[in-house]
Write a protein that holds these residues in place. Sequence first.
Motif, PDB file in Angstrom:
ATOM      1  N   GLY A  37       0.809  -1.214   0.000  1.00  0.00           N
ATOM      2  CA  GLY A  37       0.000   0.000   0.000  1.00  0.00           C
ATOM      3  C   GLY A  37       0.841   1.262   0.000  1.00  0.00           C
ATOM      4  O   GLY A  37       0.534   2.238  -0.716  1.00  0.00           O
ATOM      5  N   ILE A  38       1.896   1.287   0.781  1.00  0.00           N
ATOM      6  CA  ILE A  38       2.761   2.458   0.850  1.00  0.00           C
ATOM      7  C   ILE A  38       3.425   2.706  -0.502  1.00  0.00           C
ATOM      8  O   ILE A  38       3.462   3.835  -1.003  1.00  0.00           O
ATOM      9  CB  ILE A  38       3.826   2.272   1.950  1.00  0.00           C
ATOM     10  N   HIS A  42       2.968   5.916  -3.209  1.00  0.00           N
ATOM     11  CA  HIS A  42       4.086   6.654  -3.799  1.00  0.00           C
ATOM     12  C   HIS A  42       4.032   6.588  -5.325  1.00  0.00           C
ATOM     13  O   HIS A  42       4.334   7.583  -6.010  1.00  0.00           O
ATOM     14  CB  HIS A  42       5.415   6.082  -3.304  1.00  0.00           C
ATOM     15  N   PHE A  43       3.627   5.446  -5.853  1.00  0.00           N
ATOM     16  CA  PHE A  43       3.500   5.295  -7.307  1.00  0.00           C
ATOM     17  C   PHE A  43       2.408   6.216  -7.845  1.00  0.00           C
ATOM     18  O   PHE A  43       2.602   6.911  -8.848  1.00  0.00           O
ATOM     19  CB  PHE A  43       3.207   3.835  -7.646  1.00  0.00           C
ATOM     20  N   GLU A 241      11.506   8.929  -7.989  1.00  0.00           N
ATOM     21  CA  GLU A 241      10.272   9.284  -7.289  1.00  0.00           C
ATOM     22  C   GLU A 241       9.787   8.227  -6.305  1.00  0.00           C
ATOM     23  O   GLU A 241       9.191   8.563  -5.279  1.00  0.00           O
ATOM     24  CB  GLU A 241       9.162   9.605  -8.304  1.00  0.00           C
ATOM     25  N   ILE A 242       9.979   6.963  -6.600  1.00  0.00           N
ATOM     26  CA  ILE A 242       9.512   5.932  -5.662  1.00  0.00           C
ATOM     27  C   ILE A 242      10.672   5.183  -5.024  1.00  0.00           C
ATOM     28  O   ILE A 242      10.456   4.293  -4.198  1.00  0.00           O
ATOM     29  CB  ILE A 242       8.533   4.932  -6.328  1.00  0.00           C
ATOM     30  N   GLY A 243      11.908   5.574  -5.393  1.00  0.00           N
ATOM     31  CA  GLY A 243      13.080   4.956  -4.800  1.00  0.00           C
ATOM     32  C   GLY A 243      13.446   3.661  -5.509  1.00  0.00           C
ATOM     33  O   GLY A 243      12.585   2.981  -6.081  1.00  0.00           O
ATOM     34  N   GLU A 244      14.698   3.322  -5.448  1.00  0.00           N
ATOM     35  CA  GLU A 244      15.155   2.102  -6.114  1.00  0.00           C
ATOM     36  C   GLU A 244      14.516   0.858  -5.500  1.00  0.00           C
ATOM     37  O   GLU A 244      14.126  -0.076  -6.210  1.00  0.00           O
ATOM     38  CB  GLU A 244      16.682   2.003  -6.025  1.00  0.00           C
ATOM     39  N   LYS A 245      14.362   0.863  -4.180  1.00  0.00           N
ATOM     40  CA  LYS A 245      13.727  -0.291  -3.531  1.00  0.00           C
ATOM     41  C   LYS A 245      12.262  -0.411  -3.936  1.00  0.00           C
ATOM     42  O   LYS A 245      11.760  -1.505  -4.188  1.00  0.00           O
ATOM     43  CB  LYS A 245      13.848  -0.162  -2.017  1.00  0.00           C
ATOM     44  N   VAL A 374      -4.516   8.832   4.513  1.00  0.00           N
ATOM     45  CA  VAL A 374      -4.816  10.105   5.169  1.00  0.00           C
ATOM     46  C   VAL A 374      -3.490  10.772   5.506  1.00  0.00           C
ATOM     47  O   VAL A 374      -2.683  10.204   6.243  1.00  0.00           O
ATOM     48  CB  VAL A 374      -5.658   9.898   6.446  1.00  0.00           C
ATOM     49  N   ALA A 375      -3.278  11.986   4.951  1.00  0.00           N
ATOM     50  CA  ALA A 375      -2.050  12.741   5.200  1.00  0.00           C
ATOM     51  C   ALA A 375      -0.805  11.887   4.927  1.00  0.00           C
ATOM     52  O   ALA A 375       0.133  11.874   5.717  1.00  0.00           O
ATOM     53  CB  ALA A 375      -2.041  13.289   6.617  1.00  0.00           C
ATOM     54  N   ASP A 376      -0.818  11.168   3.816  1.00  0.00           N
ATOM     55  CA  ASP A 376       0.297  10.310   3.374  1.00  0.00           C
ATOM     56  C   ASP A 376       0.515   9.093   4.265  1.00  0.00           C
ATOM     57  O   ASP A 376       1.481   8.361   4.075  1.00  0.00           O
ATOM     58  CB  ASP A 376       1.601  11.100   3.264  1.00  0.00           C
TER      59      ASP A 376
END
Length: 409
Positions: A37-38, A42-43, A241-245, A374-376
């Motif tokens: 979900g996180i 970010h995506f 933007e979403i990081g290499e991981k 909610v609020a990231d």
Amino acid sequence: MRDHLPAEGLFAEKAWRTAPQPFALSATHTEILEKLGIVLHHFNTACNLLYRQSAAGKMHPWVAPLLDAGKPPELIALSRHEKVKGQVSAVIRPDLILTDDGFALSEIDSVPGGIGLTAWLSETYSALGENVLGGADGMRKGFASVLNDGEVLISEESASYRPEMEWLLGANRVRSVENYTPNGKPAYRFFEAFDYPNLTKLKEAWQPGHPLTAPLKPYLEEKLWLALFWSRPLQEFWRQEIGEKGQKFLQRFIPYSWVLDPTPLPPHAVIPELGIQSWQEMEKFSQKQRELVLKISGFSPLAWGARGVYVGSDMSAEQWTEQVRAGLAEFSTHPRVLQRFMKGALAKQDYVAENDEIVTLTGRARVCPYYFVVADRVTLGGVLVTLVPADKKLIHGMRDAILSPAITV
């Protein structure tokens, strides 16, 4: 389970098979769901940024026109308004096919149904002593956190989902969008973006910035994003933007995908992964080579509910050719995305037959986690699992499917 079913039901004129126990997922599967979900939030945020930067001519100017194909200018203008520039969906529901290797992410739904149903399943199985993912009230609390005191705006096309929302919120908070005018309250958009041009009252009164989830940004609801995720020119953007991981994490689950773009390639170029020089060469693919899925991307009545989805290996060469040609011909108005077909793993679950006998179904499962933002901050509210008979190529709710929440074993 029958005793707890609301008198009005949860889906109009729909039924499903009931399981004595929730669907069992491994600890590894659960760990993936807790992280996913996180990364998907970010995506989504990165997709929103890429579109806006493209539309402004600041980077990759070919992206925005691709995502705007077939959409009315008024809706494009509304989606680009400054008051909504940072808005993304507060509800994220990926469709995950359970495979032998984990999951295959076939779609990301930002205006999903099943919220009330999953809440009811979670509460009911929890009351029977099951430790369901998300908890007994995870769906109810999660949806309340993004909706606050708001209302659900539901279209006639989605009317079969009205009972689940009325059970969850009460009938006074479920409004028909065809007769709706904004009243200052937050709203959950339970209608597709392609309905907007026909919603006269809403169009007359709607103001950008009215609290709405998902925001009226049809470009964010395109399946094309799954192909753009694999696009070579965009790899550095995704990494930043979403990081290499995060990028590598999603690469584990998103099947390789392509935009079915009829633009001719140079004679020395080939389409990556397929090794062909033009899409017309797909017409000669063998059944094995046709283990591909062709989908209408977004702004179309055929873009939801397993409509407009074609599995190449399940069709004759003639039928496949017809759909490929139609996709190429309609690129400017209804672009298609092509994906590798990921076959679901076989799984078993008991259900209660009509004669009350316990029967075991061997089938293939779609796992749908519901995330609320909610609020990231992203929370997993619950998980809806749909198990269909093994001979079904497309997994969706149907009379002979088992619908249940999930537990970890």
